[in-house]
Design a protein around this motif. Sequence first.
Motif, short mmCIF file in Angstrom:
data_model
loop_
_atom_site.label_atom_id
_atom_site.label_comp_id
_atom_site.label_asym_id
_atom_site.label_seq_id
_atom_site.Cartn_x
_atom_site.Cartn_y
_atom_site.Cartn_z
N ASP A 148 0.62 4.04 -1.27
CA ASP A 148 -0.05 5.34 -1.17
C ASP A 148 -0.78 5.51 0.16
O ASP A 148 -1.71 6.30 0.27
CB ASP A 148 -1.05 5.51 -2.33
CG ASP A 148 -0.33 5.65 -3.66
OD1 ASP A 148 0.83 6.08 -3.65
OD2 ASP A 148 -0.92 5.32 -4.69
N ARG A 149 -0.36 4.77 1.18
CA ARG A 149 -1.01 4.85 2.49
C ARG A 149 0.05 4.85 3.59
O ARG A 149 0.96 4.03 3.58
CB ARG A 149 -1.94 3.65 2.67
CG ARG A 149 -2.54 3.54 4.02
CD ARG A 149 -3.41 2.32 4.12
NE ARG A 149 -3.73 2.07 5.50
CZ ARG A 149 -4.75 1.36 5.90
NH1 ARG A 149 -5.56 0.81 5.02
NH2 ARG A 149 -4.98 1.17 7.17
N PHE A 160 -3.76 9.06 3.03
CA PHE A 160 -3.81 8.48 1.70
C PHE A 160 -3.21 9.48 0.72
O PHE A 160 -3.54 10.66 0.73
CB PHE A 160 -5.27 8.17 1.31
CG PHE A 160 -5.90 7.14 2.20
CD1 PHE A 160 -5.73 5.79 1.96
CD2 PHE A 160 -6.66 7.54 3.29
CE1 PHE A 160 -6.31 4.84 2.78
CE2 PHE A 160 -7.26 6.60 4.12
CZ PHE A 160 -7.08 5.25 3.87
N PHE A 161 -2.32 8.97 -0.13
CA PHE A 161 -1.64 9.81 -1.12
C PHE A 161 -2.08 9.41 -2.52
O PHE A 161 -2.43 8.26 -2.76
CB PHE A 161 -0.12 9.63 -1.01
CG PHE A 161 0.46 10.19 0.24
CD1 PHE A 161 0.90 11.50 0.29
CD2 PHE A 161 0.59 9.41 1.38
CE1 PHE A 161 1.45 12.02 1.44
CE2 PHE A 161 1.12 9.93 2.54
CZ PHE A 161 1.56 11.24 2.57
N LYS A 162 -2.02 10.36 -3.41
CA LYS A 162 -2.22 10.09 -4.84
C LYS A 162 -0.93 10.57 -5.48
O LYS A 162 -0.70 11.79 -5.59
CB LYS A 162 -3.43 10.82 -5.39
CG LYS A 162 -3.72 10.46 -6.83
CD LYS A 162 -5.12 10.84 -7.20
CE LYS A 162 -5.87 9.53 -7.26
NZ LYS A 162 -7.18 9.45 -7.47
N GLY A 163 -0.07 9.63 -5.84
CA GLY A 163 1.26 9.99 -6.33
C GLY A 163 2.11 10.50 -5.17
O GLY A 163 2.31 9.81 -4.19
N GLU A 202 1.28 13.51 -3.65
CA GLU A 202 0.48 14.49 -2.93
C GLU A 202 -0.50 13.84 -1.98
O GLU A 202 -1.08 12.80 -2.28
CB GLU A 202 -0.28 15.38 -3.92
CG GLU A 202 0.60 16.29 -4.73
CD GLU A 202 -0.22 17.23 -5.61
OE1 GLU A 202 -1.46 17.10 -5.65
OE2 GLU A 202 0.39 18.10 -6.25
N GLU A 241 -3.84 13.14 -0.49
CA GLU A 241 -5.21 13.22 -1.01
C GLU A 241 -6.20 13.46 0.13
O GLU A 241 -7.02 14.37 0.08
CB GLU A 241 -5.55 11.93 -1.75
CG GLU A 241 -6.93 11.94 -2.36
CD GLU A 241 -7.24 10.63 -3.07
OE1 GLU A 241 -8.11 10.65 -3.95
OE2 GLU A 241 -6.64 9.59 -2.73
N HIS A 266 0.87 -1.18 0.00
CA HIS A 266 0.00 0.00 0.00
C HIS A 266 0.90 1.22 0.00
O HIS A 266 1.02 1.93 1.00
CB HIS A 266 -0.92 0.01 1.22
CG HIS A 266 -1.79 -1.19 1.31
ND1 HIS A 266 -1.48 -2.26 2.13
CD2 HIS A 266 -2.95 -1.51 0.68
CE1 HIS A 266 -2.42 -3.17 2.00
NE2 HIS A 266 -3.31 -2.75 1.13
#
Length: 186
Positions: A88-89, A111-114, A116, A118, A86
Amino acid sequence: MPVLLRSRLRSAPLLALVLAAGAALSGCGSLDGASNRLSGLVTPYKPEVVQGNFVSKEQVEALQPGMSRLQVRDVLGTPLLASLFHADRWDYVFTLRRQGVAPQSYKLVLFFKGDELERFEGDTMPSETEFVARVDTGRKPGKVPVLEASEEALAKFPPARDTGKDAPAAEAPLPASYPPLEPSAR
């Protein structure tokens, strides 16, 4: 000395050792019963344990969607859990365990998106002052002494004499050459 008396004198220390060991072992059973009777009166010390990353309410308020991972790490510190599965976490978890109080557990998930941020979700975190108050119970705040000397207080002491020790010490000259770091080839 008769032979019978000599053999008994040799075995006397051995007999004393066996009797002492038997007495010591029989005492273990009575100590166990005594410790059960004292368990209500005497309790062992259990230290307060804070495990994980403490995240305060003020730190959570500083988080904004769109922050980079580096900015989030600057605000919250390194996450306790960052899984390869995971990516992005990030999970920030901490637990406070104190004697006589149920363990308190807090969790914050980001939680990330790329690169950044989110969104984030989790428990309501205590403020820094609330957390310190929970950890620092039982201590009575003492009066903080004044750490500033007045002119009258300084006048009680004699003035410092100049002994010439304030002059910088002469440094020793550096050697002309140093020994080799590795042994010479043979």
